[in-house]
Design a protein around this motif. Structure first.
Motif, mmCIF file in Angstrom:
data_model
loop_
_atom_site.group_PDB
_atom_site.id
_atom_site.type_symbol
_atom_site.label_atom_id
_atom_site.label_comp_id
_atom_site.label_asym_id
_atom_site.label_seq_id
_atom_site.Cartn_x
_atom_site.Cartn_y
_atom_site.Cartn_z
ATOM 1 N N TRP A 193 0.835 -1.140 0.011
ATOM 2 C CA TRP A 193 -0.096 0.088 0.040
ATOM 3 C C TRP A 193 0.895 1.206 -0.113
ATOM 4 N N ASP A 194 0.260 2.162 -0.505
ATOM 5 C CA ASP A 194 0.864 3.544 -0.754
ATOM 6 C C ASP A 194 0.501 4.193 0.738
ATOM 7 N N GLY A 195 1.632 4.495 1.638
ATOM 8 C CA GLY A 195 1.353 5.223 2.899
ATOM 9 C C GLY A 195 0.712 6.365 3.180
ATOM 10 N N GLU A 196 0.929 7.228 2.192
ATOM 11 C CA GLU A 196 0.198 8.362 1.872
ATOM 12 C C GLU A 196 -1.332 8.419 1.891
ATOM 13 N N LEU A 197 -1.687 7.450 0.803
ATOM 14 C CA LEU A 197 -3.008 7.327 0.587
ATOM 15 C C LEU A 197 -3.609 6.662 1.664
ATOM 16 N N ALA A 198 -2.986 5.592 2.168
ATOM 17 C CA ALA A 198 -3.598 5.080 3.377
ATOM 18 C C ALA A 198 -3.850 5.874 4.436
ATOM 19 N N ALA A 199 -2.844 6.861 4.588
ATOM 20 C CA ALA A 199 -3.329 8.004 5.660
ATOM 21 C C ALA A 199 -4.320 8.743 5.528
ATOM 22 N N GLN A 200 -4.575 9.144 4.165
ATOM 23 C CA GLN A 200 -5.749 9.943 3.618
ATOM 24 C C GLN A 200 -7.051 9.193 3.868
ATOM 25 N N LEU A 201 -7.122 7.752 3.520
ATOM 26 C CA LEU A 201 -8.323 7.087 3.517
ATOM 27 C C LEU A 201 -8.717 6.498 5.010
ATOM 28 N N ALA A 202 -7.819 6.355 5.927
ATOM 29 C CA ALA A 202 -8.058 5.377 7.043
ATOM 30 C C ALA A 202 -8.931 6.113 7.955
ATOM 31 N N PRO A 203 -8.850 7.525 8.122
ATOM 32 C CA PRO A 203 -9.643 8.191 9.012
ATOM 33 C C PRO A 203 -11.124 8.174 8.667
ATOM 34 N N GLY A 204 -11.548 8.192 7.328
ATOM 35 C CA GLY A 204 -12.795 7.878 6.880
ATOM 36 C C GLY A 204 -13.313 6.283 7.344
ATOM 37 N N TRP A 205 -12.595 5.451 7.181
ATOM 38 C CA TRP A 205 -12.930 4.096 7.524
ATOM 39 C C TRP A 205 -13.409 4.021 9.032
ATOM 40 N N VAL A 206 -12.423 4.660 9.690
ATOM 41 C CA VAL A 206 -12.688 4.833 11.228
ATOM 42 C C VAL A 206 -13.992 5.448 11.458
ATOM 43 N N ALA A 207 -14.278 6.566 10.961
ATOM 44 C CA ALA A 207 -15.231 7.341 11.182
ATOM 45 C C ALA A 207 -16.559 6.515 10.753
ATOM 46 N N ARG A 208 -16.467 5.724 9.567
ATOM 47 C CA ARG A 208 -17.915 5.247 9.074
ATOM 48 C C ARG A 208 -17.984 3.979 10.133
ATOM 49 N N GLY A 209 -17.128 3.587 10.794
ATOM 50 C CA GLY A 209 -17.316 2.517 11.718
ATOM 51 C C GLY A 209 -16.953 1.072 11.283
ATOM 52 N N TYR A 210 -16.028 1.144 10.108
ATOM 53 C CA TYR A 210 -15.543 -0.064 9.356
ATOM 54 C C TYR A 210 -14.686 -0.794 10.088
ATOM 55 N N VAL A 211 -13.833 -0.048 10.402
ATOM 56 C CA VAL A 211 -12.728 -0.600 11.551
ATOM 57 C C VAL A 211 -13.032 -0.619 12.909
ATOM 58 N N SER A 212 -13.053 -1.794 13.442
ATOM 59 C CA SER A 212 -13.659 -2.120 14.833
ATOM 60 C C SER A 212 -12.453 -1.856 15.834
ATOM 61 N N GLY A 213 -11.203 -1.515 15.666
ATOM 62 C CA GLY A 213 -10.328 -1.502 16.662
ATOM 63 C C GLY A 213 -9.733 -2.829 17.550
ATOM 64 N N SER A 214 -10.470 -3.578 17.082
ATOM 65 C CA SER A 214 -10.070 -5.309 17.591
ATOM 66 C C SER A 214 -9.728 -6.096 16.554
ATOM 67 N N LEU A 215 -8.971 -7.123 16.954
ATOM 68 C CA LEU A 215 -8.544 -8.250 16.038
ATOM 69 C C LEU A 215 -8.892 -9.427 16.490
ATOM 70 N N ILE A 216 -9.399 -10.434 15.486
ATOM 71 C CA ILE A 216 -9.579 -11.793 15.779
ATOM 72 C C ILE A 216 -8.155 -12.338 16.047
ATOM 73 N N ALA A 217 -8.139 -13.042 17.080
ATOM 74 C CA ALA A 217 -7.072 -13.996 17.378
ATOM 75 C C ALA A 217 -6.929 -15.112 16.201
ATOM 76 N N VAL A 218 -5.756 -15.059 15.404
ATOM 77 C CA VAL A 218 -5.787 -16.170 14.661
ATOM 78 C C VAL A 218 -6.092 -17.618 14.757
ATOM 79 N N ASP A 219 -5.702 -17.872 16.050
ATOM 80 C CA ASP A 219 -5.897 -19.579 16.494
ATOM 81 C C ASP A 219 -7.609 -19.537 16.593
ATOM 82 N N ASP A 220 -8.446 -18.501 17.049
ATOM 83 C CA ASP A 220 -9.875 -18.848 17.056
ATOM 84 C C ASP A 220 -10.267 -18.833 15.709
ATOM 85 N N LEU A 221 -9.627 -18.023 14.715
ATOM 86 C CA LEU A 221 -10.118 -18.201 13.282
ATOM 87 C C LEU A 221 -10.091 -19.564 12.804
#
Length: 252
Positions: A193-221
C-alpha cells in the motif's frame, strides 16, 4: 481429514494450514513461493506436503491438486485463501490491476475448485473460501474497491458451485479484521500500500465504523475453519461470519 489449503505460504493461509495440521488434519499446502512453503510444511509437522501452485495457471492448479490427492490419499476438504487487495481509488485502478485481482481471487478459485471437484464429490467433502466483511457486511471502503468487488464475485462463485454440486459442502467464510500470526504468518494484505494514500483514507474508514479497533485471534479463526471442515456431510453451512469482539475495556 485430508485437507488442501491454497495460499499457504504466508498470512492467514499459512496460519490455517499449520493450525489444521496441528489439530490432526493431514494437510497439503499449496502456494507459489517454494522456500516459504517448505518452511510452513516443516512448522506444520511430519506428513505435511508442500506443493508449488500458481493459481493463475490452469495446468499448475490441475497438477497441484492431483499431487495433493495422491500424496494424502484423497481430498476431504479444500480451503481457498489467496486474494490481492490493492489500495487505490477506482479511477486510478488500471485494467492490468483488475485482471490480476480477479485472476487471483476469483478465477484462481474457480480453477482450483474445478480440479478438486472429482475428489470432493467422491468424499462428500467441504470447500471453504475466505471472503471479507467489506464485500457483504459493510458498505464499500473507499480505496479498496477492486478488492471488494472481487470478493463479492467470489461470494457469488461459491453460490454457483453449490447450485451445480449440492453433494459438496460449499462455505463462504466471511472474515473481519485479523492480522494473522508472527513472521511469515502475518498478513501481507497492506504490504504494497501507498502509505500517504492509506493515511488519507483510514480516518474515513474509522469514522464510518468500518474498523472495529479489535482483531480476531488467529487461533480462534483456525478453530472456526476446523469446525466448518469437520461439520459432516449431513448439513450445509452456506455462510459463516467471524468478526472481532469489541474491546469492552476501551468503552468503560
Amino acid at each position: 481429514m485430508r485437507t488442501v489449503v491454497v495460499g499457504a505460504s504466508s498470512g492467514l493461509g499459512r496460519c490455517i494450514g499449520i493450525g489444521l495440521a496441528r489439530r490432526g488434519a493431514h494437510v497439503a499446502l499449496l502456494a507459489r513461493r517454494r522456500a516459504r512453503l517448505d518452511a510452513a510444511a516443516c512448522e506444520a509437522g511430519p506428513g505435511t506436503l508442500a506443493i508449488e501452485c500458481d493459481v493463475t495457471d490452469e495446468a499448475s492448479c490441475t497438477a497441484a491438486i492431483d499431487d495433493a490427492a495422491s500424496g494424502i490419499g484423497g481430498i476431504d476438504a479444500l480451503v481457498y485463501t489467496p486474494a490481492i487487495g490493492p489500495l487505490a481509488r477506482l479511477v486510478d485502478v488500471a485494467s492490468q490491476t483488475w485482471r490480476r485481482v480477479f485472476d487471483t481471487t476469483v478465477t484462481g478459485a474457480a480453477r482450483i475448485t474445478a480440479a478438486a471437484i472429482p475428489h470432493l464429490a467422491a468424499t462428500g467433502g467441504t470447500a471453504a473460501y475466505l471472503s471479507s466483511v467489506s464485500a457483504s457486511r459493510t458498505p464499500p471502503w473507499p480505496g479498496l474497491g477492486a478488492y471488494i468487488v472481487s470478493k463479492a464475485a467470489l461470494d457469488k462463485l461459491v453460490e454457483a458451485w453449490r447450485a451445480e454440486h449440492p453433494g459438496i459442502g460449499f462455505t463462504r467464510l466471511v472474515v473481519g479484521d485479523c492480522a494473522g500470526g508472527e513472521g511469515d504468518s502475518r498478513t501481507e494484505f497492506t504490504k504494497d500500500w501507498d502509505g500517504e494514500l492509506a493515511a488519507q483514507l483510514a480516518p474515513g474508514w474509522v469514522a464510518r465504523g468500518y474498523v472495529s479497533g479489535s482483531l480476531i485471534a488467529v487461533d480462534d479463526l483456525v478453530s472456526v475453519v476446523d469446525a466448518v471442515l469437520r461439520s459432516g456431510a449431513s448439513l450445509s453451512m452456506p455462510s459463516v461470519t467471524v468478526a472481532p469482539r469489541p474491546d469492552l475495556e476501551e468503552h468503560t
